[in-house]
Design an enzyme around this catalytic site. Sequence first.
Site, short mmCIF file in Angstrom:
data_model
loop_
_atom_site.label_atom_id
_atom_site.label_comp_id
_atom_site.label_asym_id
_atom_site.label_seq_id
_atom_site.Cartn_x
_atom_site.Cartn_y
_atom_site.Cartn_z
N PRO A 9 1.65 -16.64 -6.50
CA PRO A 9 0.12 -17.62 -6.38
C PRO A 9 -0.49 -18.75 -5.77
CG PRO A 9 2.45 -17.93 -8.09
CD PRO A 9 2.71 -17.14 -7.08
N ASN A 10 -1.31 -18.73 -5.91
CA ASN A 10 -1.77 -19.59 -5.22
C ASN A 10 -1.65 -19.76 -3.15
OD1 ASN A 10 -2.53 -21.33 -7.12
ND2 ASN A 10 -0.71 -21.80 -7.11
N ARG A 17 -5.49 -25.42 0.91
CA ARG A 17 -4.68 -25.89 -0.33
C ARG A 17 -3.60 -27.09 0.30
NH1 ARG A 17 0.68 -22.74 -2.85
NH2 ARG A 17 1.28 -24.80 -4.13
N TYR A 22 1.09 -27.29 3.85
CA TYR A 22 0.87 -26.08 3.97
C TYR A 22 0.26 -25.82 5.61
CZ TYR A 22 2.68 -25.46 -0.65
OH TYR A 22 3.67 -26.00 -1.73
N ASN A 73 7.52 -14.97 -0.39
CA ASN A 73 7.54 -16.29 -0.78
C ASN A 73 6.93 -16.21 -2.29
OD1 ASN A 73 6.67 -18.99 -1.45
ND2 ASN A 73 5.94 -19.32 1.07
N ALA A 76 5.58 -21.26 -6.60
CA ALA A 76 5.72 -22.02 -7.35
C ALA A 76 6.91 -20.67 -8.60
CB ALA A 76 5.14 -22.71 -8.57
N ASP A 86 14.84 -10.79 -11.70
CA ASP A 86 15.40 -9.51 -12.32
C ASP A 86 15.24 -8.60 -11.52
OD1 ASP A 86 17.04 -10.58 -14.31
OD2 ASP A 86 15.90 -10.69 -15.96
N GLU A 97 13.94 -15.18 0.70
CA GLU A 97 12.81 -15.55 0.60
C GLU A 97 12.40 -16.83 1.24
OE1 GLU A 97 15.27 -18.05 -2.15
OE2 GLU A 97 13.41 -19.09 -2.28
N HIS A 99 10.03 -19.85 2.33
CA HIS A 99 8.89 -20.75 2.32
C HIS A 99 8.27 -21.51 3.34
CE1 HIS A 99 10.09 -20.00 -2.10
NE2 HIS A 99 11.51 -20.62 -2.15
N LEU A 100 7.45 -22.18 2.79
CA LEU A 100 6.42 -23.05 4.22
C LEU A 100 6.98 -24.06 4.48
CD1 LEU A 100 2.63 -21.22 3.76
CD2 LEU A 100 4.46 -21.20 5.67
N SER A 101 6.87 -25.03 3.18
CA SER A 101 7.44 -26.21 3.13
C SER A 101 9.13 -26.02 2.47
CB SER A 101 7.07 -27.08 2.08
OG SER A 101 6.75 -26.53 1.15
N ARG A 106 10.77 -31.53 -1.85
CA ARG A 106 10.09 -32.35 -2.49
C ARG A 106 10.20 -32.50 -3.56
NH1 ARG A 106 5.68 -27.25 -1.31
NH2 ARG A 106 4.53 -29.49 -2.56
N ARG A 110 10.60 -28.61 -7.60
CA ARG A 110 10.86 -27.73 -6.39
C ARG A 110 12.75 -27.50 -6.36
NH1 ARG A 110 5.63 -26.70 -5.29
NH2 ARG A 110 4.59 -28.92 -6.14
C1 DQA Z 1 5.92 -23.14 -1.62
C2 DQA Z 1 6.95 -23.69 -2.71
C3 DQA Z 1 6.86 -23.96 -3.91
O1 DQA Z 1 7.51 -24.93 -4.16
C4 DQA Z 1 5.40 -24.27 -4.24
O2 DQA Z 1 5.36 -23.61 -5.54
C5 DQA Z 1 4.50 -23.27 -3.21
C6 DQA Z 1 4.82 -22.56 -1.77
C7 DQA Z 1 6.06 -22.72 0.04
O3 DQA Z 1 5.73 -21.25 0.59
O4 DQA Z 1 6.60 -23.98 0.37
O5 DQA Z 1 3.18 -22.54 -3.71
O6 DQA Z 1 6.40 -20.96 -1.53
#
Ligand code: DQA
Length: 143
Positions: A9-10, A17, A22, A73, A76, A86, A97, A99-101, A106, A110
């Site tokens: 999501p997002n 965003r 990001y 990725n 959230a 699962d 896994e 994550h960009l950030s 943070r 998170r």
């Molecule tokens: C994220 C970090 C998550 O906490 C956040 O909700 C995202 C992006 C990242 O790529 O840093 O949507 O996964």
Amino acid sequence: MNILVINGPNLNLLGIRKPDVYGHETLSDIEKWLNEQEESEGHNIEWYQSNHEGDLIDRLQEAMGNTDGIIINPGAFTHYSFALRDAIASVNIPTVEVHLSDIYSREVFRKVSVIKDVCIKQISGKGKSGYVKGLIKLISLSE
Ligand code: DQA
């Protein structure tokens, strides 16, 4: 190798965003960039993005039997989706896994990843390079 890159999501809003967190590139900029990296050569890399937990789970299940490795990725969902956890554990496909950030520098919520221990590696805070690092990890499994 057949590699599936899943974004949750997002992440379709990358570029708009929170660019301070990001970056300015869109998800399709990152997809194009990854395809151009030498590590991608010779591999079939498919990208999938959804804002919906069930769709992400369906896509993971569809990968069974036709995918050698997954880079995910989960946005959230990382922090609370036991259903996604699962699904990753069930499909039995090596998953990285990404994550960009840096999720550890943070907000407190998170810092928890409920999917971390069903993945073979977690990469956090490396920006788009996290995707290529994930790819390198998956390739190393077949060597
Ligand atoms: C994220 C970090 C998550 O906490 C956040 O909700 C995202 C992006 C990242 O790529 O840093 O949507 O996964």
